[in-house]
Design an enzyme around this catalytic site. Structure first.
Site, PDB file in Angstrom:
ATOM      1  CG  HIS A  61     -65.223 -78.960  25.318  1.00  0.00           C
ATOM      2  ND1 HIS A  61     -63.903 -79.253  25.554  1.00  0.00           N
ATOM      3  CD2 HIS A  61     -65.823 -80.155  25.030  1.00  0.00           C
ATOM      4  CE1 HIS A  61     -63.708 -80.558  25.415  1.00  0.00           C
ATOM      5  NE2 HIS A  61     -64.859 -81.122  25.117  1.00  0.00           N
ATOM      6  CG  ASP A  86     -64.866 -85.484  28.924  1.00  0.00           C
ATOM      7  OD1 ASP A  86     -66.096 -85.592  28.987  1.00  0.00           O
ATOM      8  OD2 ASP A  86     -64.238 -85.429  27.847  1.00  0.00           O
ATOM      9  CG  HIS A 139     -63.019 -84.947  24.325  1.00  0.00           C
ATOM     10  ND1 HIS A 139     -64.093 -85.769  24.612  1.00  0.00           N
ATOM     11  CD2 HIS A 139     -62.645 -85.246  23.054  1.00  0.00           C
ATOM     12  CE1 HIS A 139     -64.363 -86.519  23.554  1.00  0.00           C
ATOM     13  NE2 HIS A 139     -63.500 -86.225  22.600  1.00  0.00           N
ATOM     14  CG  ASP A 177     -65.689 -88.651  26.976  1.00  0.00           C
ATOM     15  OD1 ASP A 177     -65.113 -88.639  28.073  1.00  0.00           O
ATOM     16  OD2 ASP A 177     -66.017 -87.607  26.381  1.00  0.00           O
TER      17      ASP A 177
END
Length: 330
Positions: A116, A148, A150, A235
């Site tokens: 990120h 991931d 995200h 995740d």
């Protein structure tokens, strides 16, 4: 496969009870020890500020060094010692990629995570973009595949105008950081070299397998990378408290195995990103490592949750959209 690790990756603390805790790595190591997979460990070679500045701005680096024990967003604390630990984490990633470039697959036990972190912004538990720093250090034609849950807003932003680095990201729609629509495809020389595969909550093994076989693998073959770097976030597992996907452990291992088989001459590195159910994350990483051992482990978190979304339809639509830019999808 080599495991790149330094004890310092278990030291950084956001605050008590935070999802991104030292126990993520500690639990993983215990699992690998139990399965006889905690071996072939190598220490990172430390990078310098100059390596960081090839990816990030001087402003970000100075801000990181300044510390302050203050929040930089609602979920992320900047501690006085964060610079030290972030540099170790990035060094772990760089060493893993250099190991892979020498023909030995590698796993980087990175923490804090990195995908990120943008050129000039820290956020989402991330301070330095480990993958981006490592790929820049490698200096070869590279494909980054981020699994991931995200979106990798930082990795995408850093390479958005580049045609020598392909960024492919499969992520859940509607969650942090609320970026990564299929229409984000890069700009300038990099147009087409960013590939976003946003899929809805409730997607499981079948949707991810379809995305991998119908989009990711064909594009990798057309791009012909010298190196594959996997942002291994765990995740999207059905156990994870931070998202809403239904991948089980076998599904995750299958994605990793598919990318391993697509890599050439052992030039693949896995860089740890998210994954907040401690035991499920450890199980997935152990399962991935067991591929290289030619062995299997007992899978505790392997229930088949099926599909509770229109993910398969979304993958078809994304493939059609991307077919305008990738011949192999036409």
């Amino acid at each position: 496969m080599k495991i790149v690790y330094d004890d310092a990756v278990t030291e950084h603390v956001q605050w008590p009870e935070h999802l991104e805790s030292p126990f993520r790595i500690k639990t993983l190591i215990k699992k690998l020890e139990k399965e006889g997979l905690w071996k072939d460990i190598i220490a990172p070679v430390m990078i310098t500020d100059d390596d960081v500045l090839k990816v990030h701005t001087e402003k970000l680096l100075n801000r990181l060094k300044s510390g302050g024990n203050i929040p930089i967003d609602p979920d992320t604390m900047l501690r006085d010692e964060t610079y030290e630990y972030a540099m170790v984490s990035a060094s772990v990633a760089v060493t893993a990629v250099r190991t892979a470039m020498n023909g030995t697959p590698a796993l980087a036990l990175t923490r804090p995570p990195g995908h990120h972190a943008e050129r000039d912004r820290m956020c989402g538990f991330c301070y330095l973009n480990n993958v981006a720093i490592a790929v820049e250090a490698a200096g070869v034609r590279t494909a980054i595949v981020d699994i991931d849950v995200h979106h990798c807003n930082g990795t995408e932003e850093i390479f958005y105008d580049r045609d020598d680095v392909l960024v492919i990201d499969i992520h859940e729609t509607g969650i942090f950081p609320l970026t990564g629509p299929r229409e984000s495809i890069g700009s300038g020389a990099g147009e087409g070299y960013t590939v976003n595969i946003p899929i809805p909550a409730g997607s499981g093994n079948r949707t991810y397998e379809r995305a991998m076989e119908d989009i990711v693998i064909p594009i990798l073959r057309e791009f012909k990378p010298e190196l594959i770097v996997v942002s291994l976030g765990v995740d999207a597992h059905y156990c994870d408290p931070a998202a809403h996907m239904l991948l089980n452990t076998e599904g995750y291992i299958g994605l990793c195995d598919r990318l391993i088989r697509e890599s050439k001459d052992g030039k693949i590195a896995f860089i740890l990103e998210g994954g907040y159910h401690l035991r499920a994350t450890a199980e997935v990483v152990a399962g991935m490592l067991s591929i290289f051992e030619g062995s299997e482990i007992f899978l505790e978190y392997n229930d088949d949750k099926g599909e509770q979304s229109n993910g398969l339809r979304e993958v078809r639509k994304i493939r059609e959209y991307l077919g305008e830019r990738w011949k192999t999808l036409q």
